[in-house]
Write a protein that holds these residues in place. Structure first.
Motif, PDB file in Angstrom:
ATOM      1  N   SER A 172       0.826  -1.194   0.000  1.00 22.40           N
ATOM      2  CA  SER A 172       0.000   0.000   0.000  1.00 22.40           C
ATOM      3  C   SER A 172       0.860   1.243   0.000  1.00 22.40           C
ATOM      4  O   SER A 172       0.596   2.211  -0.720  1.00 22.40           O
ATOM      5  CB  SER A 172      -0.925  -0.001   1.226  1.00 22.40           C
ATOM      6  OG  SER A 172      -1.809  -1.096   1.176  1.00 22.40           O
ATOM      7  N   ARG A 230      -2.286   6.175  -0.525  1.00 19.41           N
ATOM      8  CA  ARG A 230      -1.449   4.981  -0.473  1.00 19.41           C
ATOM      9  C   ARG A 230      -1.941   3.890  -1.426  1.00 19.41           C
ATOM     10  O   ARG A 230      -1.277   2.875  -1.600  1.00 19.41           O
ATOM     11  CB  ARG A 230      -1.401   4.423   0.950  1.00 19.41           C
ATOM     12  CG  ARG A 230      -0.658   5.318   1.939  1.00 19.41           C
ATOM     13  CD  ARG A 230      -0.865   4.823   3.372  1.00 19.41           C
ATOM     14  NE  ARG A 230       0.057   5.454   4.289  1.00 19.41           N
ATOM     15  CZ  ARG A 230      -0.128   6.657   4.829  1.00 19.41           C
ATOM     16  NH1 ARG A 230      -1.220   7.345   4.524  1.00 19.41           N
ATOM     17  NH2 ARG A 230       0.758   7.175   5.670  1.00 19.41           N
ATOM     18  N   ARG A 231      -3.122   4.093  -1.992  1.00 26.23           N
ATOM     19  CA  ARG A 231      -3.746   3.022  -2.777  1.00 26.23           C
ATOM     20  C   ARG A 231      -4.192   3.457  -4.164  1.00 26.23           C
ATOM     21  O   ARG A 231      -4.527   2.618  -4.996  1.00 26.23           O
ATOM     22  CB  ARG A 231      -4.946   2.473  -1.999  1.00 26.23           C
ATOM     23  CG  ARG A 231      -4.526   1.812  -0.702  1.00 26.23           C
ATOM     24  CD  ARG A 231      -5.661   1.675   0.292  1.00 26.23           C
ATOM     25  NE  ARG A 231      -5.162   0.985   1.475  1.00 26.23           N
ATOM     26  CZ  ARG A 231      -4.556   1.597   2.495  1.00 26.23           C
ATOM     27  NH1 ARG A 231      -4.393   2.911   2.477  1.00 26.23           N
ATOM     28  NH2 ARG A 231      -4.114   0.905   3.522  1.00 26.23           N
ATOM     29  N   GLN A 259      -7.868  -7.876  -7.139  1.00 31.39           N
ATOM     30  CA  GLN A 259      -6.537  -7.533  -6.680  1.00 31.39           C
ATOM     31  C   GLN A 259      -5.709  -8.800  -6.479  1.00 31.39           C
ATOM     32  O   GLN A 259      -6.158  -9.733  -5.812  1.00 31.39           O
ATOM     33  CB  GLN A 259      -6.628  -6.762  -5.360  1.00 31.39           C
ATOM     34  CG  GLN A 259      -5.286  -6.342  -4.772  1.00 31.39           C
ATOM     35  CD  GLN A 259      -4.651  -5.233  -5.576  1.00 31.39           C
ATOM     36  OE1 GLN A 259      -5.292  -4.575  -6.376  1.00 31.39           O
ATOM     37  NE2 GLN A 259      -3.356  -5.010  -5.378  1.00 31.39           N
TER      38      GLN A 259
END
Length: 407
Positions: free
Chosen positions: A11, A131-132, A403
């Motif tokens: 992340s 962060r993503r 993911q």
């Protein structure tokens, strides 16, 4: 199951790649500035309007806490309502009463606290997403949460505490998932369910996230959560247990719900499935919205942020009860799942609320809005907003499962 440090590192690598330290700092300041500007505007609304009929109930509750205390208030029979709030609210109302004795009205205090929580929520959405996602998306998301028309209406005008528990849930997620502070995260989550029961749907996902980090983080998160729970809930459960269980834990909403599956049921003559959801069916809804995100975290630990957002969005989507203030539940969580559809929800729900509150206030600008339910046009708008939440939930689940990660 990978160690949590791996998921966290992934992340953070995404966040690092999306912008330099200087760019992140500038974006953070921009989001905070927008949130503070929105906060100032909400304070003006809170200082110059009365709000909704919920303010009358808050006035009764503040008077009840003043006379019987934050625990004894559960034993009071109020003429216009009953006290159905978790125990931490009683202590908040002690502060509101303190402010009243120093010149701050009840309606201003309730709405200013909710509006301040929105500032933190906007900042937390930015921090979680940077962060993503790309830095650009994180900045836009934080800014759109800051200037959300839904939050302007509910926090600045309506007067309720839903924005506070949303902020605390985001804070718990951020502290546990991104800052590696499980004790503080557990305390934040324990405080969240002291504001309203709703965020209990996010607790299993956070527990699984803590477990993926190792046994010690799980123990520390649980200890923080239980400590906050004990301090806020045990005095009320010991002193007013039957009333707390009946009016808080057993609360199923008030009036006729005009939302989602229940409203569709009304249009079809209230079939058995609709009556089931209104009654005991609400418990399977809570279980579903809690267990599915937790299982998704177990399969994709790096997607815990999205899973917690899903718990709040899906719970509003499936909720058999409804109040206009409930639209706050999904606001931040939607941006954790899908930026485009979250913005559609943000603006669409804001338009519906503007129409509703203008009618309730007998025109614009607003001052005193009395709840009258939704008319036909508003019901159609609310149904479209509800369908948007279903879309966000489905896209969120797909995002999580697509993911790469352990099965």
């Amino acid at each position: 199951m990978p160690e949590a440090t791996t998921a966290t590192a992934v992340s953070r690598d995404v966040g690092t790649a999306s912008g330099s330290g200087l760019e992140v700092a500038r974006a953070r300041r921009l989001v905070l500035l927008l949130a503070l500007i929105a906060f100032g505007l909400k304070l003006i609304i809170a200082a110059t309007t009365y709000g909704t009929n919920d303010i009358r109930h808050w006035t009764d509750f503040v008077n009840g806490v003043a006379s019987r205390g934050p625990v004894g208030v559960y034993g009071i029979h109020f003429e216009r309502s009953f006290y159905n709030h978790p125990p931490l609210i009683g202590y908040l109302l002690e502060l509101v009463n303190f402010g009243r004795h120093h010149g701050f009205s009840i309606q201003f205090s309730i709405r200013s606290v909710a509006s301040l929580a929105d500032v933190a929520s906007a900042a937390l959405v930015f921090e979680l997403l940077r962060r993503r996602r790309t830095l650009r998306e994180a900045t836009w998301a934080g800014g759109l949460v800051a200037f959300s028309p839904v939050l302007f209406v509910i926090s600045g005008f309506h007067g309720n505490t839903d924005p506070i528990f949303v902020m605390l849930t985001l804070l718990a997620l951020y502290l546990l998932g991104d800052r590696d502070k499980p004790v503080a995260g557990g305390i934040a989550m324990g405080l969240a369910i002291g504001i309203k029961i709703v965020p209990v749907v996010a607790v299993p996902a956070l527990l699984v996230l803590a477990l993926t980090k190792g046994r010690r983080p799980l123990i520390r998160f649980s200890a923080g959560f239980l400590a906050a729970f004990a301090v806020t809930w045990l005095p009320a459960l010991i002193g007013q247990g039957p009333a707390v269980r009946k009016d808080v834990l057993g609360y199923a909403g008030s009036g006729i719900s005009q939302w989602g599956l229940i409203q569709i049921g009304h249009w079809f003559g209230n079939p058995d499935w609709a009556n089931f959801l209104i009654g005991t069916g609400r418990f399977p809804v809570v279980l579903l919205c809690a267990v599915v995100p937790a299982l998704l975290v177990w399969r994709r630990p790096g997607m815990a942020t999205e899973a917690v957002g899903l718990s709040l969005v899906a719970f509003l989507f499936l909720s058999p009860a409804f109040g206009t203030q409930y639209l706050v539940w999904a606001m931040a969580g939607a941006y954790l799942l899908n930026f485009g559809w979250a913005t559609v929800y943000n603006l669409g729900a804001g338009l519906v609320l503007f129409k509703v509150y203008t009618r309730w206030s007998h025109g614009f600008p607003w001052d005193h809005a009395n709840y009258w339910g939704l008319d036909h046009g508003e019901l159609i708008g609310a149904l479209l907003v509800w369908a948007c939440l279903g879309t966000i939930s489905g896209l969120g689940i797909r995002r999580i499962l697509q993911q790469p990660g352990p099965i």
